[in-house]
Motif scaffolding. Structure first.
Motif, short mmCIF file in Angstrom:
data_model
loop_
_atom_site.label_atom_id
_atom_site.label_comp_id
_atom_site.label_asym_id
_atom_site.label_seq_id
_atom_site.Cartn_x
_atom_site.Cartn_y
_atom_site.Cartn_z
N LEU A 26 8.92 -6.23 -7.20
CA LEU A 26 8.86 -7.54 -7.84
C LEU A 26 7.74 -7.60 -8.87
O LEU A 26 7.89 -8.20 -9.94
N ILE A 27 6.61 -6.96 -8.56
CA ILE A 27 5.50 -6.91 -9.52
C ILE A 27 5.92 -6.11 -10.76
O ILE A 27 5.69 -6.54 -11.90
N ASN A 28 6.55 -4.95 -10.54
CA ASN A 28 6.98 -4.13 -11.67
C ASN A 28 8.01 -4.86 -12.54
O ASN A 28 7.99 -4.76 -13.76
N GLU A 29 8.90 -5.59 -11.88
CA GLU A 29 9.92 -6.35 -12.60
C GLU A 29 9.27 -7.41 -13.51
O GLU A 29 9.66 -7.60 -14.66
N THR A 30 8.25 -8.08 -12.99
CA THR A 30 7.56 -9.11 -13.76
C THR A 30 6.82 -8.49 -14.94
O THR A 30 6.83 -9.03 -16.06
N LYS A 31 6.18 -7.36 -14.70
CA LYS A 31 5.47 -6.66 -15.78
C LYS A 31 6.44 -6.28 -16.91
O LYS A 31 6.13 -6.48 -18.09
N GLN A 32 7.60 -5.75 -16.53
CA GLN A 32 8.57 -5.33 -17.53
C GLN A 32 9.09 -6.51 -18.35
O GLN A 32 9.29 -6.42 -19.55
N MET A 182 14.55 -1.63 -4.39
CA MET A 182 14.85 -0.48 -5.25
C MET A 182 16.26 0.04 -4.94
O MET A 182 17.05 0.31 -5.85
N LEU A 183 16.57 0.17 -3.64
CA LEU A 183 17.90 0.63 -3.22
C LEU A 183 18.96 -0.38 -3.65
O LEU A 183 20.01 -0.01 -4.18
N LEU A 184 18.70 -1.68 -3.42
CA LEU A 184 19.67 -2.71 -3.78
C LEU A 184 19.92 -2.73 -5.28
O LEU A 184 21.06 -2.88 -5.73
N SER A 185 18.86 -2.55 -6.06
CA SER A 185 19.00 -2.53 -7.52
C SER A 185 19.92 -1.40 -7.96
O SER A 185 20.78 -1.58 -8.83
N SER A 186 19.74 -0.24 -7.34
CA SER A 186 20.58 0.91 -7.66
C SER A 186 22.04 0.65 -7.30
O SER A 186 22.96 1.00 -8.05
N GLU A 187 22.25 0.02 -6.14
CA GLU A 187 23.62 -0.28 -5.69
C GLU A 187 24.28 -1.31 -6.60
O GLU A 187 25.47 -1.22 -6.91
N ILE A 188 23.51 -2.31 -7.05
CA ILE A 188 24.06 -3.34 -7.95
C ILE A 188 24.48 -2.72 -9.27
O ILE A 188 25.54 -3.04 -9.82
#
Length: 344
Positions: A26-32, A182-188
């Protein structure tokens, strides 16, 4: 976090952000999202900086923040490890001029966006600096998502790939993928590519394409047994053996599953809700939801017998009285027989 992302996407920036917690995704997502929306590709080289506050005094970073941007409108700064917001004591490290930080928080530079990134489970709420930031900064808590938050996150993530996902499919994906973002993101991403742009991901797609964890396979195995579908239950078990899953590991997860079912049933009887049970047992609400579903299929006396059976199976495995794979197989037949007695 999703509220923060929405405002960032709309270019509604705050001069101060505090991101804290242990959910790194979540932190990395916000940074990006900040990098993408605050600065153009050409501006990043001139107007982006990052500082490790365990190595660099905070006043150095603040001087950078107060410098006017070059060839752009904003400066973006990531300040990592602000340990002075926690109760943690750092010896022999850099000294910070915290009074200058207090003054900056009260009157931040209008052309700068300063982001404190604190990957700590909690902050020291008693400290003046923590209170100031909580009052003047936008706060993003990166913690494990609750059930509805996770469903919302899955839907938001799917929309980034220009696809929709039904609520039923999102719930099924969360059940299969657990809380690993991370796993869920890959599956989505995989499901979105399969569905195609502007299409909807449905329950069937999730069931067909998302890999099941060992724990999920064992949940399905138990379901098949209690529904007296022994052929399907044994097929799942034999497939796990073909995948080189150790019988002792399978038995251990079976024991953990039934322990959770037993505990959930006992706490339900005392009037606890799903969220309360999850908090009390320190497990994710989704696991409790599944356990509660199976708890309805057993009497309390049955669960006590099952725990005894599992203890006996564990002893048989460890003493070598029977081939390990046969121990689990015999347990499944005993479980099926126990359920038939309950139905009769």
């Amino acid at each position: 976090m999703m509220n923060i992302w929405g405002k960032i996407t709309k270019k509604q920036f705050s001069p101060l952000y505090l991101l804290y917690g242990t959910e790194q995704f979540l932190i990395n997502e916000t940074k990006q999202k900040l990098l993408k929306n605050v600065l153009s590709d050409t501006e990043i080289d001139f107007n982006f900086s990052s500082y490790d506050l365990e190595e660099v005094p905070v006043e150095t970073a603040l001087e950078d923040a107060e410098t006017f941007p070059f060839l752009g409108e904003k400066r973006l700064l990531f300040l990592y490890h602000p340990f002075f917001l926690t109760a943690e004591k750092k010896t022999g490290k850099v000294e910070h001029h915290l009074k200058k930080l207090e003054n900056y928080i009260m009157k931040p530079a209008p052309h700068a966006i300063v982001v404190f990134i604190a990957d700590y489970e909690k902050l020291d709420e008693r400290k003046k600096l923590t209170k100031l930031l909580k009052k003047h900064a936008v706060i993003g808590e990166a913690k494990q998502l609750k059930e509805q938050e996770l469903i919302g996150w899955i839907s938001d993530r799917a929309s980034q790939y220009e696809v929709k996902i039904s609520k039923q499919a999102a719930e099924h994906l969360a059940m299969l993928g657990g809380t690993n973002l991370m796993l869920l993101s890959s599956e989505i991403e995989k499901l979105a590519l399969y569905a195609g742009k502007e299409q909807e991901i449905d329950h069937e797609m999730v069931d067909r394409l998302v890999a099941k964890t060992l724990e999920q396979n064992i949940f399905s195995l138990v379901d098949m047994v209690v529904q007296r579908k022994m052929e399907e239950a044994l097929r799942i078990y034999y497939d796990l053996l073909k995948l080189n899953e150790e019988p002792i590991k399978i038995l251990s997860i079976l024991a953990g599953q039934f322990r959770l079912v037993y505990q959930s049933k006992a706490l339900l009887k005392k009037g606890y809700g799903q969220q309360q049970i999850a908090s009390f047992l320190k497990v994710h609400p989704f696991r409790v939801k599944l356990a509660m579903k199976q708890a309805n299929l057993f009497q309390e006396a049955d669960l006590k017998k099952i725990m005894t059976l599992l203890a006996e199976c564990d002893l048989q495995m460890k003493t070598g009285r029977m081939e390990k794979s046969m121990v689990v197989e015999m347990f499944l037949f005993q479980l099926s027989h126990l359920k038939q007695q309950s139905f009769s």
